[in-house]
Design a protein around this motif. Sequence first.
Motif, mmCIF file in Angstrom:
data_model
loop_
_atom_site.group_PDB
_atom_site.id
_atom_site.type_symbol
_atom_site.label_atom_id
_atom_site.label_comp_id
_atom_site.label_asym_id
_atom_site.label_seq_id
_atom_site.Cartn_x
_atom_site.Cartn_y
_atom_site.Cartn_z
ATOM 1 N N THR A 1 2.392 6.704 -5.958
ATOM 2 C CA THR A 1 2.121 7.113 -6.997
ATOM 3 C C THR A 1 1.292 6.105 -7.933
ATOM 4 O OG1 THR A 1 4.166 6.510 -8.039
ATOM 5 C CG2 THR A 1 4.207 8.481 -7.081
ATOM 6 N N HIS A 2 1.150 5.151 -7.798
ATOM 7 C CA HIS A 2 0.374 4.172 -8.626
ATOM 8 C C HIS A 2 -1.097 4.107 -8.422
ATOM 9 C CE1 HIS A 2 -1.335 -0.366 -8.921
ATOM 10 N NE2 HIS A 2 -0.919 0.124 -9.788
ATOM 11 N N ALA A 3 -1.664 4.185 -7.026
ATOM 12 C CA ALA A 3 -3.211 4.186 -7.259
ATOM 13 C C ALA A 3 -3.624 4.975 -5.923
ATOM 14 C CB ALA A 3 -3.744 2.722 -6.981
ATOM 15 N N GLY A 4 -2.791 5.699 -5.162
ATOM 16 C CA GLY A 4 -3.138 6.557 -4.302
ATOM 17 C C GLY A 4 -3.182 6.233 -2.867
ATOM 18 N N CYS A 5 -2.836 5.066 -2.537
ATOM 19 C CA CYS A 5 -3.056 4.396 -1.349
ATOM 20 C C CYS A 5 -1.603 5.120 -0.359
ATOM 21 C CB CYS A 5 -2.838 2.992 -1.194
ATOM 22 S SG CYS A 5 -4.140 2.070 -1.708
ATOM 23 N N ILE A 6 -1.815 5.055 0.898
ATOM 24 C CA ILE A 6 -0.741 5.743 1.748
ATOM 25 C C ILE A 6 0.077 4.470 2.045
ATOM 26 C CG2 ILE A 6 -0.364 6.730 4.074
ATOM 27 C CD1 ILE A 6 -1.787 8.461 2.289
ATOM 28 N N VAL A 7 1.607 5.107 1.834
ATOM 29 C CA VAL A 7 2.676 3.895 2.001
ATOM 30 C C VAL A 7 3.021 3.604 3.478
ATOM 31 C CG1 VAL A 7 3.746 4.360 -0.164
ATOM 32 C CG2 VAL A 7 4.580 5.568 1.910
ATOM 33 N N SER A 8 3.533 2.555 3.830
ATOM 34 C CA SER A 8 3.866 2.276 5.481
ATOM 35 C C SER A 8 5.463 1.964 5.400
ATOM 36 C CB SER A 8 2.797 1.221 6.099
ATOM 37 O OG SER A 8 3.330 0.189 5.411
ATOM 38 N N TRP A 9 5.970 2.156 6.384
ATOM 39 C CA TRP A 9 7.371 2.077 6.645
ATOM 40 C C TRP A 9 7.873 0.554 6.824
ATOM 41 C CZ3 TRP A 9 11.925 3.863 5.886
ATOM 42 C CH2 TRP A 9 12.917 3.691 6.438
ATOM 43 N N ASN A 10 8.674 0.166 6.260
ATOM 44 C CA ASN A 10 9.501 -1.259 6.222
ATOM 45 C C ASN A 10 10.766 -1.013 6.719
ATOM 46 O OD1 ASN A 10 10.910 -3.669 5.941
ATOM 47 N ND2 ASN A 10 9.849 -4.248 3.984
ATOM 48 N N GLY A 11 10.937 -1.150 8.280
ATOM 49 C CA GLY A 11 12.330 -0.945 8.883
ATOM 50 C C GLY A 11 13.286 -1.863 8.494
ATOM 51 N N GLU A 12 12.921 -3.048 8.039
ATOM 52 C CA GLU A 12 13.805 -4.085 7.745
ATOM 53 C C GLU A 12 14.745 -3.814 6.539
ATOM 54 O OE1 GLU A 12 15.301 -6.378 9.436
ATOM 55 O OE2 GLU A 12 13.999 -6.326 11.134
ATOM 56 N N GLU A 13 13.738 -3.360 5.479
ATOM 57 C CA GLU A 13 14.361 -3.192 4.382
ATOM 58 C C GLU A 13 14.743 -1.754 3.901
ATOM 59 O OE1 GLU A 13 15.604 -5.338 2.427
ATOM 60 O OE2 GLU A 13 14.703 -7.170 3.143
ATOM 61 N N LYS A 14 14.312 -0.922 4.944
ATOM 62 C CA LYS A 14 14.467 0.775 4.733
ATOM 63 C C LYS A 14 13.672 1.022 3.698
ATOM 64 C CE LYS A 14 17.701 1.665 8.169
ATOM 65 N NZ LYS A 14 16.957 0.803 9.112
ATOM 66 N N SER A 15 12.306 0.764 3.558
ATOM 67 C CA SER A 15 11.682 1.153 2.411
ATOM 68 C C SER A 15 10.107 1.660 2.864
ATOM 69 C CB SER A 15 11.597 -0.031 1.303
ATOM 70 O OG SER A 15 10.851 -1.212 1.933
ATOM 71 N N TRP A 16 9.567 2.158 1.790
ATOM 72 C CA TRP A 16 8.158 2.657 2.017
ATOM 73 C C TRP A 16 7.331 1.750 1.135
ATOM 74 C CZ3 TRP A 16 7.114 5.777 5.787
ATOM 75 C CH2 TRP A 16 8.013 6.607 6.346
ATOM 76 N N ASP A 17 6.333 0.875 1.859
ATOM 77 C CA ASP A 17 5.719 -0.263 0.967
ATOM 78 C C ASP A 17 4.029 0.004 0.906
ATOM 79 O OD1 ASP A 17 8.179 -1.429 1.206
ATOM 80 O OD2 ASP A 17 7.630 -3.099 2.450
ATOM 81 N N CYS A 18 3.597 0.077 -0.208
ATOM 82 C CA CYS A 18 2.205 0.139 -0.296
ATOM 83 C C CYS A 18 1.426 -0.999 0.087
ATOM 84 C CB CYS A 18 2.022 0.557 -1.920
ATOM 85 S SG CYS A 18 0.267 1.200 -1.911
ATOM 86 N N PRO A 19 0.528 -1.033 1.039
ATOM 87 C CA PRO A 19 -0.121 -2.007 1.272
ATOM 88 C C PRO A 19 -1.162 -2.402 0.383
ATOM 89 C CG PRO A 19 -1.088 0.033 2.654
ATOM 90 C CD PRO A 19 0.207 0.382 1.645
ATOM 91 N N CYS A 20 -1.446 -1.638 -0.468
ATOM 92 C CA CYS A 20 -2.494 -1.983 -1.641
ATOM 93 C C CYS A 20 -2.091 -2.985 -2.634
ATOM 94 C CB CYS A 20 -3.394 -0.790 -2.246
ATOM 95 S SG CYS A 20 -4.001 0.357 -0.993
ATOM 96 N N HIS A 21 -0.975 -2.489 -3.424
ATOM 97 C CA HIS A 21 -0.795 -3.032 -4.502
ATOM 98 C C HIS A 21 0.692 -3.330 -4.711
ATOM 99 C CE1 HIS A 21 -4.424 -0.824 -6.134
ATOM 100 N NE2 HIS A 21 -4.737 -2.169 -5.933
ATOM 101 N N GLY A 22 1.543 -3.146 -3.636
ATOM 102 C CA GLY A 22 2.881 -3.639 -3.512
ATOM 103 C C GLY A 22 4.025 -2.864 -3.944
#
Length: 506
Positions: free
Chosen positions: A458-479
Amino acid sequence: MATETQLINTRDGASQSPWQQPVLKAFPATKNDLVYDALVVGGGITGLTTALLLQEAGKQVILAEAHSPGFGTTGGTSAHINTFADTTYREAESAFGEDGAKLFAEAIAEGFALISSRQKDCDFESKPGYLYAETDNEVKQLDEIYRGAVKVGVPVAYTDQVPTPVPFKKALVWDRQAQFHPLKYLQDLQTAFLAAGGRVKINTLITGVETKDGIHVSGDIQAKAVVYATHMPPNINLFNFECAPYRSYVMAVKLKSGKYPEALIYDSQEPYHYVRSHVINGEELLLVGGLDHKTGHEDPDKAFANLDQYVRKYYSVSSVKYRWSSQYYVPVDGLPYIGQMPMAAEGIYCATGYNGNGMMLGSVAGKILSDMVRNQPNKYEKLFSPARIKPLDSFSEFVKENADVAYHFVADRVKVHETDSLKRLQPGTGKVVEVDGQKVAAYRDEAGNIHALNPVCTHAGCIVSWNGEEKSWDCPCHGARYDIRGKVLTGPATKDLLTLNINENK
Ligand SMILES: Cc1cc2nc3c(=O)[nH]c(=O)nc-3n(C[C@H](O)[C@H](O)[C@H](O)COP(=O)(O)OP(=O)(O)OC[C@H]3O[C@@H](n4cnc5c(N)ncnc54)[C@H](O)[C@@H]3O)c2cc1C
């Protein structure tokens, strides 16, 4: 009268850091019509330091925190306090001149001194710090680091004694470095802040402010100045182009030998490793960390596997007590951005881009920002100004980081493979899959239920990727980062990921 609340510290990730004890308390701020002198947004080391210094200087301050103090990187740090930094004094000199490098060293020292003077009950310990080189190339870098430090007057010496089992060729020692328990330190700051009359408002996400006649308003909070101490200021801003988000990994392990180094020890590899010890709940542990990479660019499981392999190669590990990761921001030209927020109304300040040195830089940022809010001069104001002209040296780094963002914006949209299937998703895992031609960020919980989200950040429209360790969706563009329900964990996003209704059996 406000009643004291005991907070169980939560963090912006599923894994537990050893600092998450129920140490932080807060007095929830009650609603009132006061126009505060300052609204400080964010309860990490930067926010609490800024708030305390302002309140002690006679200002009326409210601190608003999206979750609870220590939720961000300060709750996932490794808490080394150093007189040197990730941007070496040699690098600072080449980008900002000799005077700039000297001033940078003074800022680091001032941040260090501020912590030393403010710490009360936070396991603060003074220890020597060692940096060693294992290859000829690393030796050359080590010599540069030595020369750069000597030139700016930071005490450092060569040594052939390092308490490490790793064979090395050459090493440096910095005496009187330090370590502490970061959340106990936040508690020290918060206790002093509350005692001085400050207010803390928890579970309060600030999505922005409206400014009228010099007063900044967010919900029911009004203030004459706003300080974004959020690590990365919220929403789209200049720093999205000038800072790159990195994940960093830490493990706390028990050693069979029962012998722990009484020092802070760093290698010079790329990515690097470090070890130090800490007594947590009466139990001595070895903290080992490093293996940093850009957020969303590498597999966190692999980073932990490599860290595990590394520590077992050199130490006899009896058990792993904690493993956690967290996020920091690398500035394109090597120095942090602290001051008036570019392209924002006057009186809105921010601090970001600390690299892995936010204990000292977050502390000195508190001093700089509190001086600025009070219209007091500060000698670091110009060096760290977010409006500074970027030195030429940093331009290629700037282009590289932003080309990378552009790449992810396009490539991640076409990356989903035909074989990626919702049905194959194992319990406890997540993946961006395609369902009826629509991309879905899907997580299957342990009970087998799918949690489906729109993967467009929702920040700048990049596709998030899965972080299996923190069980989170992380955006590779701006974090920006989100939990499995799509809730914002880490800015700059301020809006949650959209929930999707998916019929798995369709
Ligand atoms: C693994 C790791 C190890 C590190 N080790 C060291 C080290 O040894 N020494 C060192 O000096 N540095 C280290 N660092 C860096 C250091 O930890 C950070 O730079 C520092 O903690 C940043 O502090 P902060 O207060 O600026 O941000 P944070 O601690 O991230 O605090 C920001 C707070 O703002 C809140 N927030 C965010 N957005 C909003 C909003 N819109 N509204 C309300 N609240 C909001 C968040 O919930 C959070 O609590 C490390 C970093 C990592 C990742």
